[in-house]
Design an enzyme around this catalytic site. Structure first.
Site, PDB file in Angstrom:
ATOM      1  CG  ASP A 109      -0.112  10.459 -23.337  1.00  0.00           C
ATOM      2  OD1 ASP A 109      -0.667  10.715 -23.531  1.00  0.00           O
ATOM      3  OD2 ASP A 109      -0.129   9.975 -24.296  1.00  0.00           O
ATOM      4  CG  HIS A 110      -3.081  14.431 -19.645  1.00  0.00           C
ATOM      5  ND1 HIS A 110      -2.864  15.216 -20.579  1.00  0.00           N
ATOM      6  CD2 HIS A 110      -4.509  14.157 -20.123  1.00  0.00           C
ATOM      7  CE1 HIS A 110      -3.771  15.871 -21.847  1.00  0.00           C
ATOM      8  NE2 HIS A 110      -4.511  15.495 -20.981  1.00  0.00           N
TER       9      HIS A 110
ATOM     10  CG  HIS B 176      -3.043  10.934 -26.100  1.00  0.00           C
ATOM     11  ND1 HIS B 176      -2.392  12.197 -25.024  1.00  0.00           N
ATOM     12  CD2 HIS B 176      -3.922  12.473 -26.369  1.00  0.00           C
ATOM     13  CE1 HIS B 176      -2.443  13.126 -24.906  1.00  0.00           C
ATOM     14  NE2 HIS B 176      -3.737  13.051 -25.658  1.00  0.00           N
TER      15      HIS B 176
END
Lengths: 344, 513
Positions: free
Chosen positions: B200-201, B263
């Site tokens: 999950d960047h 996120h």
């Protein structure tokens, strides 16, 4: 030693405004000791209606910035311009302290014609800095609520709405409309610069007629004569409203006088005071003189006051930092509306 | 007989951080959008910084008929357009030397056999001891196929012996708890959990990484980090863009699945988790999981009270007309997919009892901004706070995740002058302004972590499933309502009036960003 500096304004695309404004202080480059910093206390959205108004407003904003470091969004909405496009330009203002540059003004000028007006609020939302107080300065010579949807949308973004009733062309009607809006403005604090400029008048009247200095002067007021320059009727009107409100005078009736002027009669347990407001054909848009005919210790006395009012820039800058709701103003406007409705 | 060396004496004086292992990175979907925008530029920047392993290669694997040189051209184009640093000709040849391409269908066993042969050849050429990282930049529906084919082709090594095999899976993992479990089962068939990196960047952003530093490396904050001093928390992930070319995916996902489940819940967990007893990946991941398990369920009738969903209607974006969501290409005209969601979340543990976490995320909002704002309780209504018309504004700690990563603290200060007038001031920290160089992209950090085997910033299976279990209550209620009406907000505004009411009914307001 502090030196004020300003950059030339340059056109940018709407999408690039934020990036261009951030460039000098976020990616400073240069030597470490040549730091660029940014001082910002809030956002200011200033709205005017023509290029002619813009020049004056831009000057005023530039004078405010050293007192109130701000990101100023100047919206020039020209209904006569039928272009649908929106143009943006930016300029920075700062001061050099030693070898450091401190940016204290970020000016974004947005120009739009009539068809572009509905888009302006979305531009403002994108450009405002978050988590900072936002003031809307309605610098156009019309009562803000008469400006329709644009005013409503911009007011939503603001904590405070500032306007200057001194510029109104049809002051009494606009006073009625604005007073209605002020009474229901919710979380937004309303500020009329004309009222703020009259603060010195209120202070000097209050101090001069103080019962400890002038016993019986308040109860003995028989006549109040206010003379004002062009476009200052609302200021005089608000001063009368304040006086009546604080002393508990009940308006009995008013009439328009040739000259032009307005006469008001009030009633309270100590008598029937009369207020007369007269307009000078020339001069600054402010109250020029106030004359109060009363009795002190039973003897007839006339107080005559003549003052130089504070300038609009100084008052605006002060108002931007003092965002407290002004209940006295709100009550005075409400009474002034009642008085205005009676003569309309 | 000499004693066995239990601890490596050669590491003295060296950084304790894990070191990226020599490996080959195989990008499934190597000719795709993510590869061009994020992965190849991230690898290029790592290469420029000299932090990639000395023995390293990249292999793009996809159906597109490219060869090594056209893949290198594809990479160069992506780097030129999307990298934080431009292509440096002096360095390019060195970087391009390590780029390879293997065409093939993801379902074709022959393609995997060919891929294996190609990898072995590259490994020999580059001196890579058989370590492989597989990045699945592909639609979730293809994950099972690729994993099974990798295993069948003998491309997955046993984690207990031999070379390293790791797999990176993009979020979202699944679209609900059942499908997430199914994907996790598929992955578990071929890979041990220690080999799986669910990326999950957002978790690679500097500010998110800094959350733990801020909380646990500063003595002033952690004592205040609880319901005694914190009034509420606001988490915002605002996007300017509309659905763009992702309508196919977005119609099935919506804002809740796209943003909240991954996120936002991950960031929330890092803000609210208990202090881990060490920085070991599993301890931090345990801490986040424990927090997720404390989220008060929102389901049934509570969904209407605590959750607002909406869709953007027509409006303006940078002064230009933009269509409403239902008029976007690829979107059903009667779509009820939410492009905006606002939630009130409560955490049932000792630390956070009674502190609401307000979450909002949406597309076509006025600006791109992601942040967490911690609102501290107001001072008592005495001394400087006696004017009920103008109560002092509370202290707010804001953690900006993007853009302009950094944080700020809002305090009350006396305005200069003879009178006592209080004004809110912000103490601001910007990574860019303070540390000069632009921060590395999230993918740079995360790719390096995978090569080093550090899973701290990746989602563990149990955490993914806990997130889906919690958000599932909301999704199920929406599904059951079968509503045809979703409130609208004009594009370029901060969301629907219903979201304002959600927070205003608690006497609070959304922040202006």
């Amino acid at each position: 030693m502090t030196t004020l500096v300003a950059s030339e304004s340059r056109f940018v695309s709407l999408a690039a405004i934020e990036r261009e404004l951030a460039r000098p202080w976020q990616h400073p480059g240069g030597r470490r000791e040549e730091q660029t910093t940014r001082a910002l206390m809030g956002n200011l959205i200033a709205v005017c209606r023509s290029e002619r108004e813009r020049a004056g407003l831009e000057r005023e904003v530039a004078q405010i910035v050293p007192h109130y470091p701000t990101r100023a969004l100047l919206l020039v909405v020209d209904p006569a311009n039928q272009s649908a496009g929106i143009e943006a330009s930016i300029a920075l203002q700062g001061c050099i302290r030693g070898s450091s540059l401190q940016i204290c003004g970020e000016l974004v000028i947005i120009g739009a014609g009539g068809p572009g007006t509905p888009r302006l609020a979305s531009v403002a939302r994108a450009v405002l800095l978050g988590d900072l107080p936002t003031s809307l300065w309605w610098a156009s010579p019309e009562a803000p609520p008469l400006a329709g949807e644009l005013f409503s949308q911009l007011a939503e973004l603001a904590d405070q709405v500032i306007y200057d009733s001194a510029a109104w062309a049809d002051p009494l009607r606009q006073l009625v409309v604005t007073a209605t809006w002020v009474s229901g403005s919710g979380r937004q604090v309303a500020s009329d610069l004309a009222w703020r400029r009259a603060k010195l008048w209120r202070r000097i009247i209050a101090q001069s007629l103080d019962p400890t200095l002038a016993p019986g002067a308040l109860e003995g007021i028989e006549e109040v004569h206010i003379e004002h320059g062009p476009h200052a009727l609302t200021q005089a009107w608000l001063l009368s409203g304040w006086l009546a409100l604080r002393l508990g005078w009940v308006p009995r009736g008013g009439k328009l006088l040739p000259g032009p002027g307005v006469s008001w009669s009030f009633e309270w347990p100590h008598g029937r005071p009369r207020v007369e407001i007269r307009r000078h054909p020339e001069g600054e848009p402010d109250i020029r003189t106030v004359r109060i005919v009363t009795r002190v210790d039973g003897r007839p006395v006339t107080f005559r006051f003549e003052l130089q009012a504070a300038g609009r820039v100084a008052v605006s800058a002060e108002r931007l930092t003092d965002r407290a709701r002004d209940r006295l103003f709100e009550s005075s406007v409400a009474l002034a509306r009642t008085m205005a409705e009676a003569v309309l | 007989m000499a004693d066995v060396i239990a601890q490596n004496p050669l590491t003295a004086g060296l950084s304790a951080s894990l070191i990226p292992q020599p490996c080959t990175l195989v990008i499934f979907g190597g000719a795709g959008d993510l590869s061009a925008r994020k992965l190849l530029p991230a690898l290029y920047n790592l290469s420029l910084d000299g932090v990639l392993p000395a023995n390293f290669a990249v292999v793009g694997f996809a159906r597109n008929e490219l060869d090594d040189s056209s893949f290198a051209a594809f990479a160069r184009d992506g780097i030129q357009r999307f990298s934080r640093r431009p292509v440096a000709d002096a360095h390019w040849a060195e970087y391009a030397r390590s780029l390879f391409y293997a065409p093939g269908s993801f379902a074709d066993p022959q393609a995997y056999a060919e891929l294996k042969r190609r990898l072995e050849k590259i490994e020999t050429e580059f001196g890579i001891p058989g370590n492989r990282v597989f990045y699945l930049s592909i639609p979730p529906s293809l994950i099972a196929t690729c994993v099974d084919q990798l295993q069948a082709a003998g491309l997955v090594a046993d984690p207990r012996e031999g070379p390293i095999s790791r797999i990176i899976v993009e979020k979202p993992v699944g679209r609900d708890l059942a499908s997430a479990r199914a994907i996790n089962e598929v992955l578990a068939r071929a890979f041990d959990e220690s080999q799986i990196f669910r990326i999950d960047h957002y978790l690679g952003k500097e500010t998110v990484q800094n959350l733990l530093v801020l909380r646990f490396a500063n003595s002033v904050l952690e004592p205040l980090w609880n319901s005694k001093y914190i009034d509420h928390v606001q988490l915002t992930v605002a996007e300017e863009e509309g659905v763009g070319t992702r309508a196919g995916y977005y119609e099935e996902a919506g804002a809740c699945r796209d943003m909240v489940q991954n996120h936002i819940l991950q960031v929330l967990a890092m803000i609210a988790m208990e202090p881990p007893w060490s920085l070991a990946a599993e301890n931090i991941r345990d801490g986040k999981l424990n927090l997720l398990r404390c989220l008060r369920p929102v389901a049934g009738a509570d969904v209407d009270k605590q959750v607002v969903r909406a869709q953007y209607g027509p409006g303006y974006y940078h002064g230009e007309d933009v269509p409403g969501y239902r008029r976007e290409d690829g979107v059903r005209r009667d779509s009820t997919t939410e492009t905006y969601v606002a939630l009130k979340v409560l955490i049932d543990n000792w630390r956070w009892a009674g502190v609401p976490f307000y979450i909002r995320t949406g597309k076509r909002l006025p600006k791109r901004a992601s942040e967490a704002a911690i609102y501290f309780k107001p001072v008592p209504e005495i001394l400087f706070n006696t004017n009920r018309d103008e109560l002092l504004e509370p202290n707010v700690l804001t953690l900006r995740i993007q853009p302009d990563e950094g944080f700020s603290l809002r305090l009350s200060s006396k305005l200069p002058g003879p009178k006592v007038r209080i004004y809110p001031v912000k103490m601001d920290f910007h990574y860019g302004a303070t540390f000069g160089d632009s921060s590395p992209e999230a993918y740079e950090r995360l790719l390096l972590d995978v090569m080093a085997g550090d899973a701290t910033l990746f989602m563990r299976r149990d955490a993914v499933e806990a997130s889906w279990a919690w958000i599932g209550g909301v999704l199920d209620a929406w599904e059951a309502s079968r509503t045809r009406y979703v409130p609208e907000y004009a594009a370029g505004t901060w969301g629907p009036i219903e979201a304002d009411r959600l927070i205003e009914s608690d006497g609070r307001r959304w922040r202006t960003l």
